[in-house]
Scaffold this active site. Structure first.
Site, PDB file in Angstrom:
ATOM      1  CB  ALA A  40       3.760   4.330   3.508  1.00 30.89           C
ATOM      2  CG  MET A  57      -1.897  -1.176   1.191  1.00 32.49           C
ATOM      3  SD  MET A  57      -3.468  -0.833   2.005  1.00 32.49           S
ATOM      4  CE  MET A  57      -2.932  -0.499   3.655  1.00 32.49           C
ATOM      5  CG  HIS A  98       7.061  -2.169   2.153  1.00 28.59           C
ATOM      6  ND1 HIS A  98       6.944  -1.116   3.010  1.00 28.59           N
ATOM      7  CD2 HIS A  98       5.849  -2.761   2.097  1.00 28.59           C
ATOM      8  CE1 HIS A  98       5.705  -1.061   3.477  1.00 28.59           C
ATOM      9  NE2 HIS A  98       5.019  -2.042   2.936  1.00 28.59           N
TER      10      HIS A  98
HETATM   11  O1  PAF Z   1       0.051  -5.551   3.995  1.00 27.64           O
HETATM   12  C1  PAF Z   1      -0.397  -4.676   3.226  1.00 27.64           C
HETATM   13  O2  PAF Z   1       0.269  -3.683   2.940  1.00 27.64           O
HETATM   14  C2  PAF Z   1      -1.787  -4.827   2.630  1.00 27.64           C
HETATM   15  O3  PAF Z   1      -2.650  -5.438   3.533  1.00 27.64           O
HETATM   16  C3  PAF Z   1      -1.797  -5.575   1.272  1.00 27.64           C
HETATM   17  C4  PAF Z   1      -1.317  -7.009   1.432  1.00 27.64           C
HETATM   18  C5  PAF Z   1      -0.906  -4.845   0.284  1.00 27.64           C
HETATM   19  C6  PAF Z   1      -3.208  -5.610   0.707  1.00 27.64           C
HETATM   20  O4  PAF Z   1      -3.713  -4.321   0.483  1.00 27.64           O
END
Ligand code: PAF
Length: 291
Positions: free
Chosen positions: A45, A43, A50
């Site tokens: 940010a 999502m 990540h």
């Molecule tokens: O973990 C997240 O950032 C969200 O829940 C995901 C898996 C991208 C789904 O919108």
């Protein structure tokens, strides 16, 4: 518009797709290498957690696709979707730096076209814990992931262990719906003081940030006590009390069976200690294995 490597000077090594036709064309060209596709849904940010997911996807040898989509369906009416941090240029720079081949940036109309009538309904690991605290949240997560998997058609998708329940919910959904991909869990990335990396950490005040690592410390201490043979309930109570005394509002601190999230009285080989505790308005989630 699909920006090819040559057309995009800012991100010379990464394609960017904003429409389904562009996504399909870009995925088809990446699949030509023959090694399949990997996928990291996000999502935005983006932080080091990540980065670890994208780097793991790239290291597996197949081109990596990452999506950035702030999914309205996983926020319930009491949660502030508009406050969710958004910084597309910074996020794209992170993806490119990690070796991502394609960024998928759909809009809300692409993900939820008018007239659609299908969402994913869940039981099992989606019940309890975050499922109770955030009604409808996992329905939103599972629905958007199913759509993203259908759009990208990856061979493997990478999720962080930090959101342990989410990882199990998605794994269960993929198994139950016979979706043709593998779900890979990646270990939680932490600050040097143990705090699990999260997009929410930026909202902690300096005083809250100083307290925040106590959550991970309590999880680790409790896991150690359980391994040494302590009785479960008193040890969990002690952790809840210590967190409350430190300034947290404890939503739950529980010993569960890892894959099913069912509460257990004795640690088993897949046991997980899971916790969510609030500092002011910020909910911090964390979990550890009990080995
Ligand atoms: O973990 C997240 O950032 C969200 O829940 C995901 C898996 C991208 C789904 O919108």
């Amino acid at each position: 518009m699909l920006l090819s490597n040559a057309a995009c000077t800012k991100f010379p090594h990464m394609m960017i797709a904003r429409t389904l036709p562009d996504l399909r064309a870009a995925c088809a060209s990446l699949r030509e290498t023959g090694g399949g596709l990997t996928f990291v849904p996000t999502m935005g940010a983006l932080h080091d957690g990540h980065r670890a997911l994208v780097k793991a996807a790239v290291a597996s040898g197949a081109p990596a696709v990452a999506s950035i989509f702030v999914n309205p369906l996983q926020f319930n009416p009491t949660e502030d979707l508009s406050r969710y941090p958004r910084d597309e240029p910074a996020d794209l720079a992170v993806l490119e730096e990690c070796g991502c081949s394609l960024a998928w940036l759909p809009d809300v109309e692409t993900m939820y076209p008018a007239g659609e009538a299908t969402t994913i309904s869940l039981t099992g690991p989606a019940e309890r814990w975050e499922g109770d605290a955030r009604p409808g949240h996992f329905r939103g997560v599972a629905t958007v992931c199913a759509k993203l998997f259908g759009q990208v058609r990856p061979d493997r998708a990478y999720f962080g262990e930090k959101d342990w329940q989410q990882l199990q919910v998605i794994g269960r959904m993929v198994a139950d719906l016979l979706l043709p991909l593998e779900i890979v869990g990646i270990e939680t990335v932490r600050e040097t003081d143990g705090l699990a990396m999260s997009s929410r950490n930026r909202f902690l005040s300096p005083a809250e940030r100083a307290i925040a690592p106590v959550l991970n410390r309590m999880l680790k201490e409790t896991a150690r006590s359980l391994v040494e043979g302590a009785v479960t309930e008193p040890v969990l109570d002690n952790a809840r009390r210590n967190l409350t005394e430190a300034g947290f509002g404890v939503d739950y601190f529980a010993l569960v069976d890892g894959p099913t999230l069912a509460p257990i009285a004795f640690a088993n080989p897949t046991a997980r200690l899971i916790a969510t505790a609030r500092l002011g308005a910020i909910r911090l989630l964390d979990n550890v294995a009990v080995l």
